[in-house]
Design an enzyme around this catalytic site. Structure first.
Site, PDB file in Angstrom:
ATOM      1  N   CYS A 125       0.845  -1.196   0.000  1.00 37.42           N
ATOM      2  CA  CYS A 125       0.000   0.000   0.000  1.00 37.42           C
ATOM      3  C   CYS A 125       0.877   1.242   0.000  1.00 37.42           C
ATOM      4  CB  CYS A 125      -0.938   0.001   1.214  1.00 37.42           C
ATOM      5  SG  CYS A 125      -2.170   1.313   1.147  1.00 37.42           S
ATOM      6  N   THR A 380     -26.477   2.357  10.542  1.00 34.74           N
ATOM      7  CA  THR A 380     -27.544   2.108   9.575  1.00 34.74           C
ATOM      8  C   THR A 380     -28.341   3.384   9.359  1.00 34.74           C
ATOM      9  OG1 THR A 380     -29.469   0.744   9.034  1.00 34.74           O
ATOM     10  CG2 THR A 380     -29.181   1.344  11.354  1.00 34.74           C
ATOM     11  N   TYR A 381     -28.827   3.508   8.145  1.00 36.96           N
ATOM     12  CA  TYR A 381     -29.739   4.600   7.803  1.00 36.96           C
ATOM     13  C   TYR A 381     -31.104   4.025   7.448  1.00 36.96           C
ATOM     14  CZ  TYR A 381     -25.163   6.800   7.423  1.00 36.96           C
ATOM     15  OH  TYR A 381     -23.868   7.228   7.684  1.00 36.96           O
ATOM     16  N   ASN A 382     -31.245   2.695   7.731  1.00 39.55           N
ATOM     17  CA  ASN A 382     -32.491   1.969   7.439  1.00 39.55           C
ATOM     18  C   ASN A 382     -32.887   2.095   5.971  1.00 39.55           C
ATOM     19  OD1 ASN A 382     -33.027   1.054  10.186  1.00 39.55           O
ATOM     20  ND2 ASN A 382     -33.385   3.213  10.638  1.00 39.55           N
ATOM     21  N   THR A 383     -31.889   2.035   5.098  1.00 43.01           N
ATOM     22  CA  THR A 383     -32.150   2.085   3.662  1.00 43.01           C
ATOM     23  C   THR A 383     -31.381   0.974   2.955  1.00 43.01           C
ATOM     24  OG1 THR A 383     -30.317   3.614   3.269  1.00 43.01           O
ATOM     25  CG2 THR A 383     -32.475   4.594   3.664  1.00 43.01           C
ATOM     26  N   THR A 392     -31.503  -3.552   8.333  1.00 44.79           N
ATOM     27  CA  THR A 392     -30.358  -4.172   7.657  1.00 44.79           C
ATOM     28  C   THR A 392     -29.462  -4.974   8.607  1.00 44.79           C
ATOM     29  OG1 THR A 392     -28.988  -2.182   7.976  1.00 44.79           O
ATOM     30  CG2 THR A 392     -30.307  -2.306   5.953  1.00 44.79           C
ATOM     31  N   GLU A 457     -23.207   3.214   0.368  1.00 41.35           N
ATOM     32  CA  GLU A 457     -23.467   1.891   0.931  1.00 41.35           C
ATOM     33  C   GLU A 457     -22.274   0.962   0.718  1.00 41.35           C
ATOM     34  OE1 GLU A 457     -28.253   1.345   0.643  1.00 41.35           O
ATOM     35  OE2 GLU A 457     -27.226   1.713  -1.260  1.00 41.35           O
TER      36      GLU A 457
END
Length: 486
Positions: A125, A380-383, A392, A457
């Site tokens: 790296c 989480t954004y619940n999407t 999720t 995401e």
């Protein structure tokens, strides 16, 4: 949201930067001086620049975070500009890294940066190596050390074996490895120093995974980050053509303005599987024997997942000089007849054992790491893509446990049969490559999984990979240290 007009370090730095740009244009025009320009387009080779938050367009909360980052690092690096998709995690990450590198601790500052160089070099790296070479020199490190690991003190050289095993085959670490470091007479490490070193090694191994997994572009002042050539007519960089980062699929999308039809069904199919698995959970629970069998099956199958079809590439001298045994790399545990017992979390876990050991020998660091683990795991954004109000947690747990399964780590209360239902082949290839051989990650792999999901995401997936990998390495190292102590 309008930002305050009071001059801040970040605002002042931005104004200085604008002044430099004006001077550059004048120098180029009047004196014919060659001025470098960024070689890539944006902080990531995988994520379009327009998708990433632009400095100057942030809200007040992000502006404050950028200010703090600039004050701490003296820069807003590309890792920060990609992680900012998830501000809550970024804040925890920066706080932890600042503590490890700059606050009071067992190791001198130049040791910390050199260990970061050693760790990043194991995965070739160069992005992280270049950053920490500059930081190492800035805090007074001896330039001779940068000529090769053999020029560093013997105490640092002795860390080489632990570095390579942690990076590539952490399940092989034993208390004997720990004893060799702690009982080497004048070159020995104290327990507190070793804990600090282990945390740094695992931090930078996993950060190398994030760097490659998100296609982080070199900084403009580093090798590979700039060019003196004028912009070409084509947007396609020659470096992308040669490393497979210009997939035909990407060109088809840009030409037609559409995504392949089958990807539109991807999210709905995944959500339906999650619903079915939840219903099965509610109806019946597998026996302990069946749960163990499913783990062993998933562990065997994970060994059959190929990281990459590319041939092995030798690291460049600029990177390889910072570590020994360049041929040593990732090997699946049970290949070539080698067997490693399963690591049972109920016998040694981060929450019950590792956390307290780190906190006792390196105060406050256990707390910071624990907070970072939880933020990444619980975030989480619940999407899911275009769908809202989605739980999720099942998917996040499958990703985390699959990574630990690849390292032989088992949770006896988890049904590993869910992994094959939720993670398809292309996703497994991406996960294994980023976690085990991150230097082989390509844009084609990144584009090939979750094609309908947002880049934010996919960055979240990489945060899960970073933290699950770091915890797996820590579990093996800390268990070995505990066994040595007892």
């Amino acid at each position: 949201m309008r930002l305050a007009t009071t001059a801040t370090p970040h605002k002042q730095a931005y104004e200085v930067q604008q002044g430099l740009l004006c001077n550059q244009r004048r120098a180029r025009k009047e004196f014919g001086i060659r001025i470098p320009r960024p070689l890539g387009q944006g902080p990531s080779r995988f994520i379009p620049e327009k998708e990433i938050l632009q400095v100057g367009n942030e809200d007040a909360q992000m502006h404050t975070l950028f200010e703090e980052t600039f004050a701490t690092l003296g820069r807003l690096d590309n890792i920060t500009l990609v992680m900012v998709f998830h501000p809550q995690y970024l804040e925890s990450f920066l706080k932890t890294q600042h503590y490890l590198l700059q606050m009071d601790g067992p190791l001198p500052l130049h040791y910390r940066h050199y260990i970061g160089i050693m760790a990043a070099a194991r995965h070739q790296c160069s992005y992280l190596v270049n950053l920490h070479v500059n930081d190492f020199l800035h805090v007074g490190g001896d330039p001779k050390w940068l000529n090769g690991l053999e020029n560093a003190p013997q105490k640092i050289q002795n860390l080489g074996d632990l570095n390579k095993i942690l990076a590539h085959r952490p399940w092989l670490i034993t208390k004997e490895h720990i004893e060799q470091l702690l009982k080497t007479e004048e070159h020995s490490w104290s327990l507190a120093e070793l804990i600090h070193a282990v945390v740094l090694l695992t931090h930078y191994h996993s950060l190398a995974s994030f760097t490659f997994g998100c296609g982080i572009s070199p900084e403009i002042h580093c090798d590979g980050g700039h060019t003196f050539r004028p912009p070409s007519v084509s947007n396609c960089c020659i470096c992308d053509i040669t490393n497979g980062n210009h997939g035909v699929e990407e060109m088809q999308v840009s030409l037609s303005g559409s995504i392949p039809t089958e990807s539109f069904c991807e999210v709905e199919a995944l959500m339906e599987k999650m619903k079915q698995l939840q219903e099965c959970r509610d109806e019946e629970e597998a026996s302990k024997e069946e749960m163990a069998t499913r783990f062993e099956r998933e562990k065997r199958e994970s060994m059959l997942v190929c990281c990459s079809e590319d041939e092995e590439s030798a690291p460049t001298r600029d990177v390889s000089r910072h570590f020994e045994d360049t041929s040593y790399g990732y090997k699946d545990f049970s290949r070539h007849g080698m067997h490693v017992p399963t690591f049972c979390v109920q016998d040694y876990s981060w929450e019950d054992h590792g956390y307290s050991l780190v906190n006792r020998l390196y105060p406050d660091v256990g707390q910071l790491i624990d907070e970072k683990f939880h933020i990444a795991y619980d975030l989480t954004y619940n999407t899911m893509a275009m769908h809202k109000d989605v739980d999720t947690s099942m998917l996040r747990r499958a990703i985390w446990n699959y990574i630990h399964c690849m390292f032989g780590i088992r949770y006896d209360d988890y049904d590993y049969g869910e992994i094959n239902q939720l993670l398809d082949c292309s996703f497994k290839v991406y996960i294994k490559t980023v976690v085990c051989t991150p230097e082989k990650t390509t844009k084609r792999m990144y584009d090939g999984f979750w094609r309908q999901f947002e880049h934010s995401e996919k960055v979240h997936v990489n945060l899960l990979l970073v933290e699950a990998r770091m915890q797996a390495e820590l579990l093996y190292a800390l268990r070995a240290i505990t066994r040595y102590m007892t």
